[in-house]
Design a protein around this motif. Structure first.
Motif, PDB file in Angstrom:
ATOM      1  N   TYR A  60     -50.462 -65.203   1.777  1.00 59.38           N
ATOM      2  CA  TYR A  60     -49.601 -66.199   1.150  1.00 59.38           C
ATOM      3  C   TYR A  60     -48.151 -65.734   1.244  1.00 59.38           C
ATOM      4  O   TYR A  60     -47.850 -64.549   1.068  1.00 59.38           O
ATOM      5  N   GLY A 101     -44.133 -66.463   0.019  1.00 62.74           N
ATOM      6  CA  GLY A 101     -43.183 -67.116  -0.861  1.00 62.74           C
ATOM      7  C   GLY A 101     -41.808 -67.125  -0.224  1.00 62.74           C
ATOM      8  O   GLY A 101     -41.310 -66.082   0.205  1.00 62.74           O
ATOM      9  N   ALA A 116     -43.852 -72.216  -0.986  1.00 57.65           N
ATOM     10  CA  ALA A 116     -44.893 -71.260  -0.641  1.00 57.65           C
ATOM     11  C   ALA A 116     -45.739 -71.801   0.500  1.00 57.65           C
ATOM     12  O   ALA A 116     -45.784 -73.002   0.749  1.00 57.65           O
ATOM     13  N   VAL A 139     -39.779 -70.829  -8.148  1.00 60.36           N
ATOM     14  CA  VAL A 139     -41.059 -70.658  -8.807  1.00 60.36           C
ATOM     15  C   VAL A 139     -40.849 -69.852 -10.085  1.00 60.36           C
ATOM     16  O   VAL A 139     -40.383 -68.721 -10.046  1.00 60.36           O
ATOM     17  N   ILE A 154     -46.407 -67.742 -11.339  1.00 54.80           N
ATOM     18  CA  ILE A 154     -47.582 -67.850 -10.481  1.00 54.80           C
ATOM     19  C   ILE A 154     -48.783 -67.515 -11.349  1.00 54.80           C
ATOM     20  O   ILE A 154     -48.867 -66.434 -11.925  1.00 54.80           O
ATOM     21  N   PHE A 161     -48.486 -72.666  -8.984  1.00 54.55           N
ATOM     22  CA  PHE A 161     -47.070 -72.309  -8.995  1.00 54.55           C
ATOM     23  C   PHE A 161     -46.317 -73.318  -9.865  1.00 54.55           C
ATOM     24  O   PHE A 161     -46.337 -74.515  -9.586  1.00 54.55           O
ATOM     25  N   THR A 183     -42.659 -74.777 -11.333  1.00 52.68           N
ATOM     26  CA  THR A 183     -41.342 -74.861 -10.709  1.00 52.68           C
ATOM     27  C   THR A 183     -40.262 -75.307 -11.686  1.00 52.68           C
ATOM     28  O   THR A 183     -40.503 -76.086 -12.599  1.00 52.68           O
TER      29      THR A 183
END
Length: 441
Positions: A175, A177, A182, A206, A209, A219, A221
Motif C-alpha cells: 500500500y 500513501g 492512497a 489522511v 488509518i 482512511f 480525511t
C-alpha cells in the motif's frame, strides 16, 4: 521505537530520549549526537541504535559511544528521513539526496545522477518477501531487485508521484500513501498497475488509518486539521476491493474525526459538524443532536465493559446504550464541555479528558480533577488506563507543539512526568499513550 531490552526510544527536536518505564534519559549533541533534531531511530540485529538527523547525517550508538557518519563517509545527503535494515542485514538510509546502503564496511550511494531510475529524496523504505527493496520518494515509487531500479509513477496509476509512506499487509500487498491519496500495488498486463483512491481534493490529508477486525483498512480525511473541513469521506481498502464512502453513500459527513469498531463488528464514524454514523457492512445509520447526541462534532469514541458506547464531542459527552443517548455536560459536573478522550479504570469508573481538566464518573456523579487536585495541567489531549488500573493523561495544546508531559493517577495521587525538565528543547506535548507487550507505557 522499542529495543530488544524493552527500552523505548523517542525521536524529538531536542535530542534522543530513552524511557525505561520509570524515567527518561536524554542524549543531545553534548553527549555526542551530531544534531539534536532527530528524524528516525532504528535498532539493528546487533543491538546498535541508529539515529537519523535533520541536518548532520546519522550516528550509531553501541550503548556507550556515538559514531557519526556524514557525506564525507559516503552518505548521500546529511538530511536523513528514514533508516531500514533489510533481510541481508544491510542498513538503508533515505535522504534528501537519494538512498545509501551500508553493508557493514562501506557506504554505497544511489541517486538520479548514477542512473536515470534511482531514487532521490527518499521518505520511506520497505522490503517485500521476494527481497525487493521499495522506496517512497518525491519522484515516485521505486523498486530495487539488487541490480536494477524500476520507477513507478502516475503513468502507471499512482495518484501522485509524491509518495510518502509504504506498508505491506499480511498477504504482502503493498500500500502506498501519497500527497493525493492512497493506492495498492496490483501489477497486471495493462499499464495501470495500481488500484488507486485518489482524493478529489489534492490538499486532502489522511487524519487516521484504521484497521478493522477483518484486516480492512479505512482512511479518514480532512483538508484542514484546525478548521476540520475539506474532507472527502472515508476510504475503504482491502486486497480485493476499494471504495469511497461519502454523504452520497449515506455517511453523516465527509469530514471524519474518528473511527471505531465495537465488539459486534460494527464501525462507527465520528464527523465534524455532521454527527455520527454506524455502519453494519451494508447500511449507514446516522445520529445527530436530533437523536440526543451532545454535538454533531464527534472527536473520539470508546466502548466500556458494559458495551455502552461513549462519544467525546465539542458540547459534552454522550453515552449510547443501543437504544438511546444520555448526555452529560458542565451542568452535571464536567469541568468543560470540550471532551477530547475517554477511558475506563478497573473499578468501572469512566474518565474523560477535557481542555479544562479531567472528570471521573462512578455511575451516579461526576467528580472533577484539575490542577487543584494535583493534575499538572488542565489541557488534556489523551487518556489511557494501564494494566495496574492507573489512569494516564497526556497534556498539551492540540494545535501546537506546546505541552506539559503526562500525569498518572494511581487512585489517590497524581505523579507528573515531564521530559522538558531534563532538556529544555525537548517537545513535551503527549498526544497518545499506549502499552507494549511487556506493559511498558
Amino acid at each position: 521505537m522499542q529495543d530488544k531490552r524493552g527500552y523505548l526510544w523517542l525521536a524529538t527536536d531536542g535530542g534522543l530520549c530513552r524511557f525505561d518505564g520509570e524515567q527518561f534519559t536524554i542524549y543531545t549533541s553534548q553527549d555526542g549526537l551530531p544534531s539534536n533534531q532527530i528524524t528516525y531511530i532504528l535498532e539493528d540485529q546487533h543491538g546498535n541504535i541508529w539515529i537519523a538527523t535533520r541536518e548532520n547525517g546519522i550516528c550509531r550508538f553501541d550503548g556507550k559511544t556515538f559514531t557519526t557518519f556524514t557525506t564525507r563517509d559516503g552518505l548521500s545527503d546529511n538530511q536523513v528521513w528514514v533508516i531500514f535494515e533489510d533481510s541481508k542485514s544491510n542498513i538503508w538510509f533515505g535522504t534528501d539526496g537519494g538512498a545509501t546502503l551500508f553493508d557493514g564496511k562501506r557506504f554505497i550511494h544511489y541517486d538520479h545522477k548514477d542512473t536515470a531510475s534511482a531514487p532521490i529524496l527518499v521518505y520511506d523504505i520497505l522490503e517485500d518477501k521476494k527481497e525487493n527493496i521499495w522506496f517512497a520518494t518525491r519522484e515516485g515509487l521505486y523498486q530495487f531487485d539488487g541490480n536494477t531500479f524500476i520507477r513507478w509513477s502516475t503513468e502507471h496509476g499512482l495518484p501522485s508521484n509524491d509518495v510518502r509512506e509504504l506498508m505491506f499487509d499480511q498477504q504482502d500487498n503493498l500500500y502506498i500513501g501519497s500527497s493525493a491519496g492512497a493506492a495498492r500495488f496490483a501489477p497486471n498486463q495493462s499499464n495501470q498497475h495500481f488500484v488507486s483512491t485518489a482524493f478529489k481534493n489534492t490538499k486532502t490529508a489522511v487524519k487516521q488509518i484504521f484497521k478493522d477486525s477483518q484486516g480492512n483498512l479505512w482512511f479518514s480525511t480532512l483538508a484542514d486539521f484546525q478548521k476540520e473541513d475539506g474532507g472527502t469521506g472515508v476510504h475503504f481498502f482491502n486486497h480485493h476491493h476499494q471504495e469511497i464512502f461519502t454523504t452520497e453513500s449515506g455517511l453523516a459527513g465527509n469530514n471524519i474525526l474518528s473511527i471505531f469498531e465495537d465488539r459486534e463488528g460494527r464501525l462507527w464514524f465520528g464527523t465534524a459538524q455532521g454527527g455520527l454514523s454506524r455502519y453494519d457492512g451494508l447500511y449507514f445509520t446516522n445520529y445527530t443532536q436530533k437523536q440526543g447526541l451532545a454535538s454533531n462534532d464527534v472527536r473520539n469514541i470508546y466502548q466500556d465493559n458494559q458495551d455502552r458506547i461513549w462519544f467525546a464531542t465539542a458540547q459534552g459527552v454522550s453515552v449510547y446504550n443501543d437504544t438511546s443517548f444520555t448526555t452529560y455536560t458542565t451542568k452535571n459536573g464536567l469541568p468543560s464541555n470540550t471532551i477530547r478522550d475517554i477511558t475506563q479504570d478497573h473499578q468501572n469508573n469512566i474518565w474523560i479528558g477535557t481542555d479544562k481538566g479531567a472528570a471521573r464518573y462512578d455511575g451516579h456523579t461526576w467528580q472533577p480533577f484539575t490542577t487543584q487536585q494535583g493534575l499538572y495541567h488542565n489541557s488534556i489531549l489523551t487518556t489511557f488506563t494501564d494494566q495496574k488500573g492507573q489512569v494516564w493523561f497526556g497534556l498539551g495544546d492540540p494545535y501546537t507543539r506546546d505541552g506539559w508531559g503526562a500525569s498518572r493517577f494511581d487512585g489517590h495521587t497524581f505523579t507528573h512526568f515531564d521530559v522538558s525538565t531534563i532538556h529544555k528543547d525537548t517537545p513535551n506535548a503527549v498526544r497518545k499513550i499506549t502499552t507494549d507487550q511487556k506493559n511498558h507505557i
